[in-house]
Design a protein around this motif. Structure first.
Motif, PDB file in Angstrom:
ATOM      1  N   ALA A   1      10.230   5.529   0.572  1.00 30.37           N
ATOM      2  CA  ALA A   1      10.136   5.660   2.041  1.00 30.37           C
ATOM      3  C   ALA A   1       9.962   4.300   2.691  1.00 30.37           C
ATOM      4  O   ALA A   1      10.582   3.988   3.723  1.00 30.37           O
ATOM      5  CB  ALA A   1       8.960   6.586   2.398  1.00 30.37           C
ATOM      6  N   PHE A   2       9.044   3.481   2.082  1.00 21.65           N
ATOM      7  CA  PHE A   2       8.848   2.135   2.627  1.00 21.65           C
ATOM      8  C   PHE A   2      10.142   1.311   2.560  1.00 21.65           C
ATOM      9  O   PHE A   2      10.462   0.549   3.478  1.00 21.65           O
ATOM     10  CB  PHE A   2       7.723   1.409   1.872  1.00 21.65           C
ATOM     11  CG  PHE A   2       6.347   1.903   2.244  1.00 21.65           C
ATOM     12  CD1 PHE A   2       5.984   2.010   3.582  1.00 21.65           C
ATOM     13  CD2 PHE A   2       5.421   2.231   1.271  1.00 21.65           C
ATOM     14  CE1 PHE A   2       4.716   2.450   3.911  1.00 21.65           C
ATOM     15  CE2 PHE A   2       4.167   2.669   1.612  1.00 21.65           C
ATOM     16  CZ  PHE A   2       3.794   2.794   2.931  1.00 21.65           C
ATOM     17  N   LYS A   3      10.837   1.479   1.471  1.00 19.24           N
ATOM     18  CA  LYS A   3      12.091   0.735   1.312  1.00 19.24           C
ATOM     19  C   LYS A   3      13.098   1.164   2.355  1.00 19.24           C
ATOM     20  O   LYS A   3      13.824   0.348   2.967  1.00 19.24           O
ATOM     21  CB  LYS A   3      12.639   0.951  -0.096  1.00 19.24           C
ATOM     22  CG  LYS A   3      13.861   0.111  -0.393  1.00 19.24           C
ATOM     23  CD  LYS A   3      14.290   0.311  -1.831  1.00 19.24           C
ATOM     24  CE  LYS A   3      15.524  -0.559  -2.136  1.00 19.24           C
ATOM     25  NZ  LYS A   3      15.969  -0.413  -3.519  1.00 19.24           N
TER      26      LYS A   3
ATOM     27  N   THR B   1      -1.871  12.438 -12.912  1.00 25.65           N
ATOM     28  CA  THR B   1      -1.215  11.130 -13.044  1.00 25.65           C
ATOM     29  C   THR B   1       0.259  11.229 -12.660  1.00 25.65           C
ATOM     30  O   THR B   1       0.806  10.383 -11.927  1.00 25.65           O
ATOM     31  CB  THR B   1      -1.358  10.595 -14.471  1.00 25.65           C
ATOM     32  OG1 THR B   1      -2.751  10.490 -14.800  1.00 25.65           O
ATOM     33  CG2 THR B   1      -0.706   9.222 -14.620  1.00 25.65           C
ATOM     34  N   ARG B   2       0.919  12.279 -13.172  1.00 27.49           N
ATOM     35  CA  ARG B   2       2.336  12.452 -12.847  1.00 27.49           C
ATOM     36  C   ARG B   2       2.526  12.692 -11.351  1.00 27.49           C
ATOM     37  O   ARG B   2       3.475  12.196 -10.725  1.00 27.49           O
ATOM     38  CB  ARG B   2       2.912  13.608 -13.657  1.00 27.49           C
ATOM     39  CG  ARG B   2       3.141  13.277 -15.123  1.00 27.49           C
ATOM     40  CD  ARG B   2       4.020  14.309 -15.781  1.00 27.49           C
ATOM     41  NE  ARG B   2       3.430  15.645 -15.733  1.00 27.49           N
ATOM     42  CZ  ARG B   2       2.594  16.107 -16.651  1.00 27.49           C
ATOM     43  NH1 ARG B   2       2.251  15.334 -17.672  1.00 27.49           N
ATOM     44  NH2 ARG B   2       2.099  17.312 -16.553  1.00 27.49           N
ATOM     45  N   SER B   3       1.588  13.458 -10.764  1.00 25.92           N
ATOM     46  CA  SER B   3       1.703  13.734  -9.321  1.00 25.92           C
ATOM     47  C   SER B   3       1.542  12.452  -8.509  1.00 25.92           C
ATOM     48  O   SER B   3       2.283  12.199  -7.537  1.00 25.92           O
ATOM     49  CB  SER B   3       0.645  14.756  -8.914  1.00 25.92           C
ATOM     50  OG  SER B   3       0.667  14.983  -7.522  1.00 25.92           O
ATOM     51  N   LEU B   4       0.569  11.633  -8.930  1.00 20.20           N
ATOM     52  CA  LEU B   4       0.359  10.368  -8.232  1.00 20.20           C
ATOM     53  C   LEU B   4       1.563   9.442  -8.395  1.00 20.20           C
ATOM     54  O   LEU B   4       1.971   8.746  -7.446  1.00 20.20           O
ATOM     55  CB  LEU B   4      -0.909   9.687  -8.757  1.00 20.20           C
ATOM     56  CG  LEU B   4      -2.236  10.380  -8.387  1.00 20.20           C
ATOM     57  CD1 LEU B   4      -3.399   9.687  -9.105  1.00 20.20           C
ATOM     58  CD2 LEU B   4      -2.451  10.364  -6.868  1.00 20.20           C
ATOM     59  N   LYS B   5       2.105   9.418  -9.590  1.00 23.18           N
ATOM     60  CA  LYS B   5       3.288   8.582  -9.822  1.00 23.18           C
ATOM     61  C   LYS B   5       4.454   9.056  -8.968  1.00 23.18           C
ATOM     62  O   LYS B   5       5.207   8.257  -8.415  1.00 23.18           O
ATOM     63  CB  LYS B   5       3.668   8.611 -11.309  1.00 23.18           C
ATOM     64  CG  LYS B   5       2.712   7.829 -12.188  1.00 23.18           C
ATOM     65  CD  LYS B   5       3.098   7.930 -13.661  1.00 23.18           C
ATOM     66  CE  LYS B   5       4.395   7.174 -13.899  1.00 23.18           C
ATOM     67  NZ  LYS B   5       4.731   7.157 -15.352  1.00 23.18           N
ATOM     68  N   SER B   6       4.575  10.392  -8.834  1.00 25.09           N
ATOM     69  CA  SER B   6       5.665  10.948  -8.019  1.00 25.09           C
ATOM     70  C   SER B   6       5.470  10.581  -6.548  1.00 25.09           C
ATOM     71  O   SER B   6       6.417  10.200  -5.842  1.00 25.09           O
ATOM     72  CB  SER B   6       5.705  12.464  -8.193  1.00 25.09           C
ATOM     73  OG  SER B   6       6.688  13.032  -7.363  1.00 25.09           O
ATOM     74  N   THR B   7       4.217  10.691  -6.117  1.00 25.73           N
ATOM     75  CA  THR B   7       3.916  10.323  -4.721  1.00 25.73           C
ATOM     76  C   THR B   7       4.177   8.842  -4.502  1.00 25.73           C
ATOM     77  O   THR B   7       4.740   8.418  -3.467  1.00 25.73           O
ATOM     78  CB  THR B   7       2.454  10.658  -4.396  1.00 25.73           C
ATOM     79  OG1 THR B   7       2.238  12.068  -4.585  1.00 25.73           O
ATOM     80  CG2 THR B   7       2.105  10.273  -2.962  1.00 25.73           C
ATOM     81  N   GLY B   8       3.766   8.043  -5.471  1.00 25.16           N
ATOM     82  CA  GLY B   8       3.987   6.592  -5.352  1.00 25.16           C
ATOM     83  C   GLY B   8       5.468   6.259  -5.270  1.00 25.16           C
ATOM     84  O   GLY B   8       5.894   5.396  -4.488  1.00 25.16           O
TER      85      GLY B   8
END
Length: 704
Positions: A693-695, A680-687
């Motif tokens: 990046a999108f910003k 979960t933490r890894s996914l949150k970090s990736t998100g």
């Protein structure tokens, strides 16, 4: 992160790692996974925990209830014990008027029923003799031995100087004493103490004052308990002859003669040697205080059935209480509105059922119609709870009628009883192994005693003989071996014997005085056969170890028909009991081991050939044996309690095992949730990265 994702128990058990896992839980997902794990572990553990806790609670209650069951059995057994005591059914009561002549000291259950008139014509008196005066209690008096024998003196004149007496007749049935005076007790005080320590009933004391001390010797009361004293002085230390009181020399002065108590019972005159009378009226003992030529004491002895009746009624009450108490344990407890903890315990229910069955069963070995409770008028309520009720109606089959008209049969139902169809076969003992019933006894070898018969005494005619053992130059001494025990040398005192029976009485007394025989509790009887003119020596014991031998004899012993000789050996009884060969020792016959009759013991009188013996434990003995089997240290209840305690210990082990499984389950959950939180933490970090990046891309596009 590697430590968080690990799922091995060894890693989870590490304190620092476990702490980091707990702190990490929920950090990624936001879920309270620690509380969730606790709930999952509790849900997983709860059914088994409840099952084990409930089972342990039941077992602990069963342990407590088995204690209550044990107590209920014990109380019922105590109530039944009175029913097995013969005194309960043989109780007597006595009516005695106020009197100064006698006092009742004991009324035994075996007392004879009837009316008895007693007259006391004479009370018993003890003979007493005194020595001459001595200047000191501690000065030497001489060394050697003093032989004391019991019997009766004829025509002793008290206070005569010198005392006058016709003759002393020994009582061969009584054993006297040999008093030894040596350096350890060579004084008047030492002689006094030695006589008192002989424990034959003769009492010695020192009376008088300084410079004039006398030894007072008092025999047991009774006419035939008077004493003869004969001294044998040690060489070089004379003096003991001053205590002689025998046919030849009387250096002591008689102060009073021995007398028997003389009593008339319903007109019949009886004599006793003591004022404590134990056997004139069976079961009644009394002390005599005074005599009277006019007063008659009337004593009435009656049976007291009320003691037995109360004991039976008390037992019925105790049994009904037992049923009520045990019902709460193995059935439904109406007070608590719940079933007892032992309801499904087959052994507990079986024990109670055994008691109920015994209450309706006939007692083995009890003959006749009164062999069960129901035959006494005590009914079992089969329709409800099995309690007992006593029929007190006026019918012939009621309890009241049974007590009044068939009391002896009632007694036989409750107390142990032995009987024999042949008076020469006496059943004397039984053990826990003995099975009640009737057994046939056949005697194949008669018991006998060892015996030696001397040669005929020259010139004997009937009981008349002419033997003077005091003749100058003659020596009459011998040694014997009785039942394998050798005597010391026995010397026949100087006396002119004109009666064979008197000679036999003296020989019996002298032999039985021997210290070696006395120490071994061996005795012999000596009789003179007036038909053959021979002395006959017979051991008191039966069996193959019973024998009488003359091992040494002076030449002059031939005058009384005795010389070195070996007698005939006795025989052990032999026979069968219930068809099986029995073991015989002396006149005692014991049934074969492992037979139904094992533990019975029979005393066989010579001449017996066959008979039937019957043995019953009675209700009380049978009931006690059953309850003892329940309650003994290795009994049924103890074994069941031990089994339950083992089950309790197993539950504790199962609880510990459950705790270990729960901890392992907790560790697995922690590892799994830790892995989930890491993802979960890894996914949150990736998100977050992608969002940034999108910003950034969006901003760059705007700038262009």
């Amino acid at each position: 992160m590697a430590s968080v994702s690990s799922t091995t128990p060894s890693t989870v058990s590490n304190a620092s790692t476990g702490s980091s896992i707990i702190s990490a839980l929920g950090s990624g997902s936001g879920i309270n996974t620690s509380a969730l794990i606790n709930q999952l572990v509790d849900v997983n553990k709860l059914p088994e925990t409840n099952r084990l806790t409930k089972k342990e609670s039941l077992l602990q209650t069963q342990i407590s209830d088995f204690g209550l069951l044990r107590s209920a059995f014990s109380k019922l057994e105590s109530a039944s014990s009175l029913l097995g005591n013969p005194d309960t059914f043989n109780a007597k009561s006595a009516s005695v008027p106020t009197t100064t002549l006698l006092g009742i000291t004991k009324l035994d259950a075996k007392a004879s029923i009837g009316e008895f008139s007693l007259n006391v014509d004479q009370i018993a008196q003890a003979q007493s003799v005194t020595s001459g005066s001595f200047a000191s209690q501690t000065a030497p008096i001489g060394k050697g031995t003093l032989v004391i024998r019991f019997g009766s003196w004829s025509n002793v004149l008290p206070l005569a100087s010198p005392p006058v007496a016709d003759a002393f007749t020994v009582d061969s049935s009584k054993t006297g004493a040999t008093i030894t005076i040596d350096d350890s007790n060579n004084s008047l005080a030492g002689l006094r103490d030695a006589i008192n320590k002989s424990n034959v009933g003769v009492k010695a004391s020192i009376v008088g004052q300084a410079g004039a001390y006398k030894l007072l010797v008092t025999a047991p009361s009774g006419e035939s308990n008077e004493i003869e004293i004969t001294a044998t002085e040690a060489a070089g230390a004379p003096g003991l002859a001053s205590f002689n009181f025998n046919n030849s020399t009387k250096n002591l002065t008689q102060q009073q003669e021995g007398k028997d108590a003389v009593i008339r019972v319903n007109g019949l005159t009886v004599t006793r040697s003591t004022n404590h009378v134990t056997d004139v009226i069976e079961g009644l003992e009394f002390d005599l205080f005074n005599k009277s030529s006019t007063e008659t004491v009337n004593i009435g002895i009656t049976a007291d059935k009320s003691i037995a009746e109360k004991a039976i009624r008390d037992y019925v009450t105790a049994y009904n209480t037992f049923l009520a108490d045990t019902k709460k344990l193995i059935g439904f407890d109406s007070e608590k509105n719940e079933y007892g903890s032992l309801r499904q315990d087959p052994m507990a229910k079986n024990l109670v059922q055994q008691v109920r069955t015994q209450m309706s069963a006939a007692i083995t070995g009890v003959s006749g119609g009164f062999n069960s409770f129901s035959a006494l008028g005590i009914r079992t309520d089969l329709g409800t709870d099995g309690t007992l009720t006593i029929d007190d109606s006026a019918t012939e089959t009621s309890f009241r009628s049974t007590i009044d008209k068939h009391f002896d049969e009632v007694r036989d139902l409750f107390i142990p009883k032995t009987s024999s169809s042949n008076a020469q076969i006496a059943l004397t003992k039984y053990t826990d192994k003995s099975v009640p019933g009737t057994y046939a006894v056949n005697i194949t070898t008669q018991p006998s005693k060892g015996q030696l018969i001397g040669a005929a005494i020259a010139g004997a005619a009937g009981d008349v003989i002419a033997v003077d053992t005091g003749s100058v130059g003659k020596t009459y001494s011998f040694t014997a071996k009785i039942d394998g025990v050798a005597t010391a040398s026995i010397n026949i005192p100087a006396k002119n014997y004109t009666s064979g029976s008197a000679l036999a009485a003296d020989l019996q007394s002298l032999i039985n005085l021997d210290a070696n025989l006395a120490a071994s509790k061996i005795t012999v009887s000596v009789a003179f056969n007036s038909s053959t003119g021979k002395l006959e020596f017979t051991s008191a014991a039966y069996g193959s170890s019973s024998k009488v031998d003359i091992t040494a004899a002076s030449a002059d012993m031939a005058d009384i028909g005795l010389s070195v000789a070996s007698g005939t050996t006795g025989a052990d009884v032999a026979g069968t009991v219930d068809g099986a060969a029995a073991f015989g020792f002396g006149n005692v016959l014991l049934p074969a081991l492992n037979s139904k009759a094992e533990g019975l013991s029979m005393q066989i009188t010579a001449g017996a050939t066959s008979g039937n013996i019957t043995f019953s434990r009675g209700f009380s003995g049978t009931f006690k044996g059953m309850i003892d089997n329940f309650l003994k240290t290795n009994g049924l209840i103890k074994n069941r309690e031990t089994s339950i305690n083992k089950d309790v210990e197993k539950i504790k082990t199962d609880m510990a095992t459950l705790d270990r499984r729960s901890q392992s389950y907790r560790a697995r959950l922690q590892a799994q949730f830790s892995a989930m939180e890491a993802i979960t933490r890894s996914l949150k970090s990736t998100g977050t990265f992608l969002t940034g990046a999108f910003k950034a891309l969006s901003n760059s596009s705007s700038d262009n």
